[in-house]
Design a protein around this motif. Structure first.
Motif, PDB file in Angstrom:
ATOM      1  N   VAL A   8     116.118  48.728 104.597  1.00  0.00           N
ATOM      2  CA  VAL A   8     115.444  49.279 103.429  1.00  0.00           C
ATOM      3  C   VAL A   8     113.943  49.233 103.689  1.00  0.00           C
ATOM      4  N   ASN A   9     113.272  50.326 103.447  1.00  0.00           N
ATOM      5  CA  ASN A   9     111.839  50.401 103.723  1.00  0.00           C
ATOM      6  C   ASN A   9     111.088  49.361 102.889  1.00  0.00           C
ATOM      7  N   PRO A  10     110.362  48.432 103.533  1.00  0.00           N
ATOM      8  CA  PRO A  10     109.628  47.401 102.788  1.00  0.00           C
ATOM      9  C   PRO A  10     108.559  47.966 101.861  1.00  0.00           C
ATOM     10  N   LEU A  11     108.073  49.163 102.162  1.00  0.00           N
ATOM     11  CA  LEU A  11     107.103  49.764 101.250  1.00  0.00           C
ATOM     12  C   LEU A  11     107.702  49.926  99.862  1.00  0.00           C
ATOM     13  N   ILE A  12     109.001  50.173  99.800  1.00  0.00           N
ATOM     14  CA  ILE A  12     109.686  50.312  98.521  1.00  0.00           C
ATOM     15  C   ILE A  12     110.134  48.953  97.997  1.00  0.00           C
ATOM     16  N   SER A  13     110.764  48.151  98.853  1.00  0.00           N
ATOM     17  CA  SER A  13     111.385  46.914  98.381  1.00  0.00           C
ATOM     18  C   SER A  13     110.395  45.770  98.171  1.00  0.00           C
ATOM     19  N   LEU A  23     107.387  58.356  92.190  1.00  0.00           N
ATOM     20  CA  LEU A  23     106.746  59.655  92.419  1.00  0.00           C
ATOM     21  C   LEU A  23     107.362  60.359  93.620  1.00  0.00           C
ATOM     22  N   TRP A  24     107.667  59.597  94.682  1.00  0.00           N
ATOM     23  CA  TRP A  24     108.204  60.190  95.908  1.00  0.00           C
ATOM     24  C   TRP A  24     109.725  60.090  95.980  1.00  0.00           C
ATOM     25  N   GLY A  25     110.354  59.701  94.874  1.00  0.00           N
ATOM     26  CA  GLY A  25     111.802  59.597  94.849  1.00  0.00           C
ATOM     27  C   GLY A  25     112.487  60.935  94.645  1.00  0.00           C
ATOM     28  N   ASN A  26     113.778  60.958  94.887  1.00  0.00           N
ATOM     29  CA  ASN A  26     114.536  62.218  94.815  1.00  0.00           C
ATOM     30  C   ASN A  26     114.554  62.815  93.415  1.00  0.00           C
ATOM     31  N   GLN A  27     114.664  61.990  92.386  1.00  0.00           N
ATOM     32  CA  GLN A  27     114.710  62.536  91.040  1.00  0.00           C
ATOM     33  C   GLN A  27     113.451  63.330  90.738  1.00  0.00           C
ATOM     34  N   ARG A  28     112.305  62.744  91.071  1.00  0.00           N
ATOM     35  CA  ARG A  28     111.039  63.422  90.796  1.00  0.00           C
ATOM     36  C   ARG A  28     110.895  64.679  91.653  1.00  0.00           C
ATOM     37  N   LEU A 301      98.985  46.442 106.264  1.00  0.00           N
ATOM     38  CA  LEU A 301      99.313  47.719 105.639  1.00  0.00           C
ATOM     39  C   LEU A 301      98.278  48.781 105.996  1.00  0.00           C
ATOM     40  N   ALA A 302      97.012  48.374 106.043  1.00  0.00           N
ATOM     41  CA  ALA A 302      95.943  49.327 106.364  1.00  0.00           C
ATOM     42  C   ALA A 302      96.112  49.883 107.771  1.00  0.00           C
ATOM     43  N   ARG A 303      96.463  49.025 108.718  1.00  0.00           N
ATOM     44  CA  ARG A 303      96.657  49.509 110.085  1.00  0.00           C
ATOM     45  C   ARG A 303      97.785  50.533 110.142  1.00  0.00           C
ATOM     46  N   PHE A 304      98.843  50.294 109.366  1.00  0.00           N
ATOM     47  CA  PHE A 304      99.952  51.247 109.337  1.00  0.00           C
ATOM     48  C   PHE A 304      99.481  52.594 108.805  1.00  0.00           C
ATOM     49  N   VAL A 305      98.750  52.584 107.690  1.00  0.00           N
ATOM     50  CA  VAL A 305      98.285  53.845 107.101  1.00  0.00           C
ATOM     51  C   VAL A 305      97.354  54.569 108.066  1.00  0.00           C
ATOM     52  N   MET A 306      96.443  53.830 108.684  1.00  0.00           N
ATOM     53  CA  MET A 306      95.500  54.468 109.612  1.00  0.00           C
ATOM     54  C   MET A 306      96.219  55.122 110.792  1.00  0.00           C
ATOM     55  N   PRO A 336     104.692  60.610 102.188  1.00  0.00           N
ATOM     56  CA  PRO A 336     105.027  59.588 101.196  1.00  0.00           C
ATOM     57  C   PRO A 336     104.619  58.180 101.620  1.00  0.00           C
ATOM     58  N   GLN A 337     104.824  57.847 102.898  1.00  0.00           N
ATOM     59  CA  GLN A 337     104.550  56.481 103.315  1.00  0.00           C
ATOM     60  C   GLN A 337     103.051  56.187 103.342  1.00  0.00           C
TER      61      GLN A 337
END
Length: 474
Positions: A8-13, A23-28, A301-306, A336-337
């Motif tokens: 499970v993606n830790p960004l979500i969990s 916002l980035w989920g399937n329902q939306r 987290l910043a390194r991941f985004v960069m 999304p990520q």
């Protein structure tokens, strides 16, 4: 499989807010597709196509009623996600089945929905940025004249103030804030452009009436809250837009990384710490530790985004002619990520900046250890004013400084430069209290804090308030 047996993606969990995750989920996403089909049908009806109120009403009534299992079954059959959802929508709005997606290509829903989600995602990021900036502004004001060692090359340098240093962090986020507002102001809808961007299918629907096709483009955009559409597209909007957005998100991550790294250094020096909860454990083995865990998490987290910006750059660079599909899988991951990562790190930044702990006595001790060296020019000038020879006094200070420095470095003893100078008759008339006042060495730092906050930051933030710490679950 349950969530405990698969990744499970830790960004979500673990990290991102519920608002950003949804916002980035399937329902939306897929209800936004349906909103686009509804708006398209409304505009086409208003411009004269044979579409009834009943058809539109049925679509509106079932917009949120998505049978995801049915959509998955259709996609397994068709190998096409958009057509799967066209059919799933048609199942619950049967009277409208024949006019759903009329004249459109897949990118009408996929690209326009992406732009709507990006717009709303930037809105959430803007709220978080305001929170961080509000906290840092308050902290800078409180610490405007708390003198502290400055550092260049990570070596002690001319003193500054804690508040002025906080303004450096704040200024980085301010630049990001300005860039975000620019991106929001210039973001447009792809609009109604057809399979290769020529609007040929819509021109056929309206029997060659170019003006109606132009009106359709504008009407769809306006009903979705956009003043303008991109003037030209291929099948997709230019992936340059995605690159711009990820550059912005990377910029925010860079600012957070720099700030959090500084806080980690200052925690090492025991001068400033991030908030530490009553029952928080810093180390599983070393019970005494107060590790800067949130600042470290921000940096991770910043390194991941960069790292995601290169994906957007390469995706844009490799879109052949009117489009290729190799962007699809990559964009499902990176866009999304990137938003989820920035959402997570800014929420951490709000928490950290809302509870920074300053230790003035430790700061003062560190300052007193280095101030003698930094005060030598003021001591020299004071002695000259009392009638001393500048060159002779300079040489005496040089010799005393080298001796004191050798004592500190080779013997581990305290810096005794001031005692040496006080004992030198050449400096007998110096007013030591005056020349050693730390506030004399910070220049206009306190005034710079006031001017920056009053003239730049507060007018931009307006009356916005940072979320309370209770609202941020970290």
């Amino acid at each position: 499989m349950s969530d405990e047996t698969r990744y499970v993606n830790p960004l979500i969990s673990r990290y991102a807010s519920r608002s950003m995750a949804e916002l980035w989920g399937n329902q939306r996403r897929f209800s936004t597709w349906r909103q686009l089909w509804i708006v398209l049908a409304q505009a086409e009806r208003d411009l004269g196509l044979d579409i009834t109120e009943q058809q539109i009403a049925q679509m509106q009534a079932t917009r949120e009623s998505i049978d995801f299992d049915a959509a998955k079954d259709y996609e397994r059959r068709f190998r096409h996600d958009v057509m799967a959802h066209v059919h799933a929508f048609g199942d619950v709005a049967p009277s409208a089945r024949g006019i759903i997606h009329l004249g459109a290509t897949s990118c009408f829903v996929t690209d326009n929905a992406e732009l709507l989600l990006i717009r709303d995602g930037l809105g959430l990021i803007e709220q978080h940025l305001r929170g961080v900036m509000g906290n840092l502004a308050r902290f800078a004001r409180e610490q405007r004249d708390q003198v502290t060692l400055g550092f260049t090359h990570l070596q002690p340098a001319q003193p500054t103030t804690v508040g002025k240093r906080a303004c450096l962090w704040l200024h980085d986020f301010l630049l990001d804030f300005e860039e975000l507002r620019h991106r929001l102001a210039t973001l447009r809808l792809r609009g109604v452009k057809g399979t290769t961007g020529t609007q040929a299918s819509f021109l056929a629907l309206f029997d060659g009436d170019h003006e109606k096709v132009r009106q359709l483009d504008r009407m769809v955009a306006q009903r979705l809250g956009f003043d303008e559409v991109y003037p030209v597209t291929g099948q997709t909007y230019s992936r340059k837009i995605d690159s711009h957005v990820l550059d912005l998100l990377s910029g925010i991550a860079q600012s957070a990384h720099k700030c959090a790294t500084d806080l980690r250094i200052l925690a090492h020096r025991k001068e400033i710490e991030e908030p530490f909860e009553k029952e928080q454990i810093g180390s599983s083995a070393m019970a005494y530790k107060r590790n800067p865990m949130r600042s470290e998490r921000i940096c991770g987290l910043a390194r991941f985004v960069m790292s995601l910006t290169s994906n957007a750059a390469q995706t844009h660079a490799t879109q052949w002619l009117e489009r290729t599909l190799d962007d699809s899988a990559n964009r499902r991951l990176t866009i999304p990520q990137a938003f989820l990562g920035v959402d997570a790190l800014l929420r951490l930044m709000i928490n950290v900046s809302n509870g920074l702990v300053v230790y003035p006595k430790v700061i003062g001790r560190s300052l007193s250890e280095e101030l003698p060296f930094m005060a030598t020019e003021a001591i020299l000038m004071a002695a000259v004013r009392e009638g001393g020879d500048r060159q002779e006094l300079h040489e005496r200070i040089r010799l005393h400084s080298q001796a004191a420095a050798s004592r500190v470095k080779t013997q581990g003893e305290p810096n005794d430069l001031l005692d040496r100078l006080r004992g030198d008759e050449a400096f007998g008339n110096v007013d030591w209290k005056q020349v050693l006042d730390p506030k004399l060495f910070v220049g206009r730092a306190p005034e710079q804090v006031d001017e920056f906050l009053d003239e730049v930051v507060m007018p931009m933030l307006g009356d916005s308030e940072a979320p309370s710490d209770a609202e941020i679950d970290v």
